[in-house]
Design an enzyme around this catalytic site. Structure first.
Site, PDB file in Angstrom:
ATOM      1  N   CYS A 168      10.485   1.268   6.492  1.00 32.61           N
ATOM      2  CA  CYS A 168      10.872   0.304   5.580  1.00 32.61           C
ATOM      3  C   CYS A 168      10.021   0.575   4.279  1.00 32.61           C
ATOM      4  CB  CYS A 168      10.500  -1.014   5.973  1.00 32.61           C
ATOM      5  SG  CYS A 168       8.875  -1.490   6.742  1.00 32.61           S
ATOM      6  N   HIS A 307       4.917  -7.199   0.828  1.00 32.65           N
ATOM      7  CA  HIS A 307       5.614  -6.701   1.767  1.00 32.65           C
ATOM      8  C   HIS A 307       6.236  -7.804   2.916  1.00 32.65           C
ATOM      9  CE1 HIS A 307       7.526  -3.755   4.559  1.00 32.65           C
ATOM     10  NE2 HIS A 307       6.720  -4.090   5.562  1.00 32.65           N
ATOM     11  N   GLU A 318      -2.212  -7.891   5.176  1.00 35.16           N
ATOM     12  CA  GLU A 318      -1.785  -7.797   3.887  1.00 35.16           C
ATOM     13  C   GLU A 318      -2.758  -8.705   2.852  1.00 35.16           C
ATOM     14  OE1 GLU A 318       2.177  -7.276   0.965  1.00 35.16           O
ATOM     15  OE2 GLU A 318       2.158  -8.329   2.819  1.00 35.16           O
ATOM     16  N   LYS A 339      11.342 -11.682   1.378  1.00 37.25           N
ATOM     17  CA  LYS A 339      12.138 -11.436   2.587  1.00 37.25           C
ATOM     18  C   LYS A 339      12.384 -12.684   3.333  1.00 37.25           C
ATOM     19  CE  LYS A 339      10.226  -6.723   3.954  1.00 37.25           C
ATOM     20  NZ  LYS A 339       9.485  -6.622   2.843  1.00 37.25           N
ATOM     21  N   HIS A 344      14.865  -8.752   5.942  1.00 37.20           N
ATOM     22  CA  HIS A 344      14.169  -7.314   5.823  1.00 37.20           C
ATOM     23  C   HIS A 344      15.281  -6.146   5.787  1.00 37.20           C
ATOM     24  CE1 HIS A 344      11.782  -4.009   5.972  1.00 37.20           C
ATOM     25  NE2 HIS A 344      10.727  -4.511   7.111  1.00 37.20           N
ATOM     26  N   PHE A 405       6.238   1.189   9.239  1.00 34.29           N
ATOM     27  CA  PHE A 405       5.973   2.128  10.515  1.00 34.29           C
ATOM     28  C   PHE A 405       5.682   3.439   9.978  1.00 34.29           C
ATOM     29  CE2 PHE A 405       8.356  -0.975  13.700  1.00 34.29           C
ATOM     30  CZ  PHE A 405       7.520  -2.058  13.320  1.00 34.29           C
TER      31      PHE A 405
END
Length: 419
Positions: A168, A307, A318, A339, A344, A405
């Site tokens: 992502c 994010h 985060e 998001k 997402h 990831f």
């Protein structure tokens, strides 16, 4: 090495809200969720989950039937977003129309899944329907570089043409590398962004098996994605595409282009600790590196598009990273995750969030983290999460975070048009 300023001269998208840029931003700024309850008829079993889909997108209308028929949906979304950004930048469709030499114009594109659906469709035709062969277009529709290849061909771009895959963070990586090429003088103009579609049964079930998908039903789906909240339970998948035209600043000014913002910094690194678990130290290094690349101090940053996926582990890490980098200023730093509204979009996430960030600076308006009022997780305290959209005169610099990831961290730094 010379460092050229990099202007953003075009923005375009295909989103769950449609393809109109101004309408998209206003609806996100107003906190309107595009998440809906999806029930499919896919075989061998249906999907029932909160999801974000570009319902009104008609590829044949947007691209024409011959071109659309050569593309998997992720390429169609990407190509349509690029055409919109290209028009937004005031550029001619072909070099013959404006006499331009496009040998130093290129395309870097991000996607996480690419044309996976084409290969899955072929497997189903072979094994479930008993067919002897699959479509001869399966390879060219399914390859990850299909989108950037079509973009380069359609626009006559003779420079670099490549795809980036970093889960992502894919689109943010592509945007950052495109920025570097323009800043260094290697390219005069780059079109960049990302597109993805995550709708196949096998892929969605794989994400579900990881227990990172938000739960809900047809009534609660719009508020299913709740970043930083004390009752968040996961992310919402979706589809979409977004594109930016990045141009040498002097060239853009010389041709009288409208400049919608400026990219001023890019940093990327790897956590090198775990395939799926986020790492505070790696994020801290990325945030500090982008400030250094852009020549900024923490006090000069006025907004962060987080994010913020709404996973139990990712959100607090985060926030911790932001608090470490921004210190006492973090308490007053607006940090929102959009998001919560557009979902997402995997390989397209960084692109659509880059558009949001550039628009926030242009419009002097900060979009919210939706569904948060009265629900903030104590582990996520320490920054201003912007529970409602707000006007923000004097908004000059913003960051956009993508933490993926595989440990890939990307941070982009933007400045308002007049910076």
């Amino acid at each position: 090495m010379a460092r050229h300023r990099v202007a953003i001269t075009g923005l375009g998208l295909v989103s769950p809200y449609g393809g109109d840029l101004e309408d998209f931003f206003q609806r996100v700024w107003a906190g309107e969720s595009a998440v809906r309850w999806m029930v499919t008829e896919d075989e061998p079993r249906p999907l029932c989950l909160p999801y974000v889909r570009c319902e009104g997108f008609d590829a044949e209308r947007e691209l024409g039937k011959p071109l659309a028929s050569m593309m998997e949906r992720f390429s169609q979304l990407g190509m349509a977003a690029v055409f919109k950004a290209w028009r937004h930048a005031g550029l001619a469709r072909s070099a013959a129309e404006d006499g331009s030499d496009r040998g130093q114009w290129g395309c870097l594109w991000g996607t996480a899944l690419g044309g996976l659906a084409a290969h899955e469709r072929g497997a189903r035709e072979l094994w479930l329907k008993g067919r002897e062969r699959v479509s001869p277009l399966s390879v060219v529709m399914g390859m990850n570089n299909a989108a950037n290849a079509h973009i380069s061909i359609q626009l006559g771009l003779g420079g670099v043409s490549s795809s980036h895959t970093a889960a992502c963070a894919s689109a943010s990586m592509a945007i950052g590398e495109a920025f570097r090429r323009v800043r260094s003088g290697e390219a005069e103009l780059m079109v960049t962004g990302g597109s993805d579609v995550c709708q196949s049964v096998s892929v969605v079930k794989a994400w579900e098996a990881m227990r990172v998908l938000a739960r809900g039903d047809e009534h609660t789906a719009p508020s299913a994605c709740r970043p930083f909240s004390n009752d968040r339970n996961g992310l919402v998948l979706g589809e979409g595409g977004a594109a930016l035209v990045l141009e040498n600043w002097d060239r853009a000014v010389a041709r009288g282009a409208r400049i919608h913002g400026e990219l001023i910094g890019f940093a990327t690194n790897c956590d090198h600790t775990h395939l799926v678990r986020p790492d505070r130290a790696g994020q801290v290094r990325a945030l500090r590196a982008v400030l250094d690349d852009a020549g900024l101090t923490p006090r000069e940053v006025h907004y962060v598009n987080a994010h913020g996926t709404a996973t139990p582990e990712g959100d607090p890490i985060e926030v911790q990273a932001l608090r470490e980098v921004f210190g006492e200023q973090a308490e007053r730093l607006p940090v929102s995750s959009t998001k919560s509204m557009h979902g997402h979009l995997l390989g397209a996430a960084g692109a659509i969030e880059a558009v949001v960030t550039a628009m926030a600076l242009r419009e002097q308006a900060i979009p919210p983290t939706a569904h948060l009022a009265g629900r903030l997780d104590p582990a996520c305290e320490g920054v201003d999460h912007v529970p409602q959209g707000r006007h923000a005169n004097g908004l000059r610099v913003a960051l956009s975070n993508s933490f993926a990831f595989g440990g890939s961290n990307v941070v982009l730094a933007f400045a308002a048009p007049a910076h």
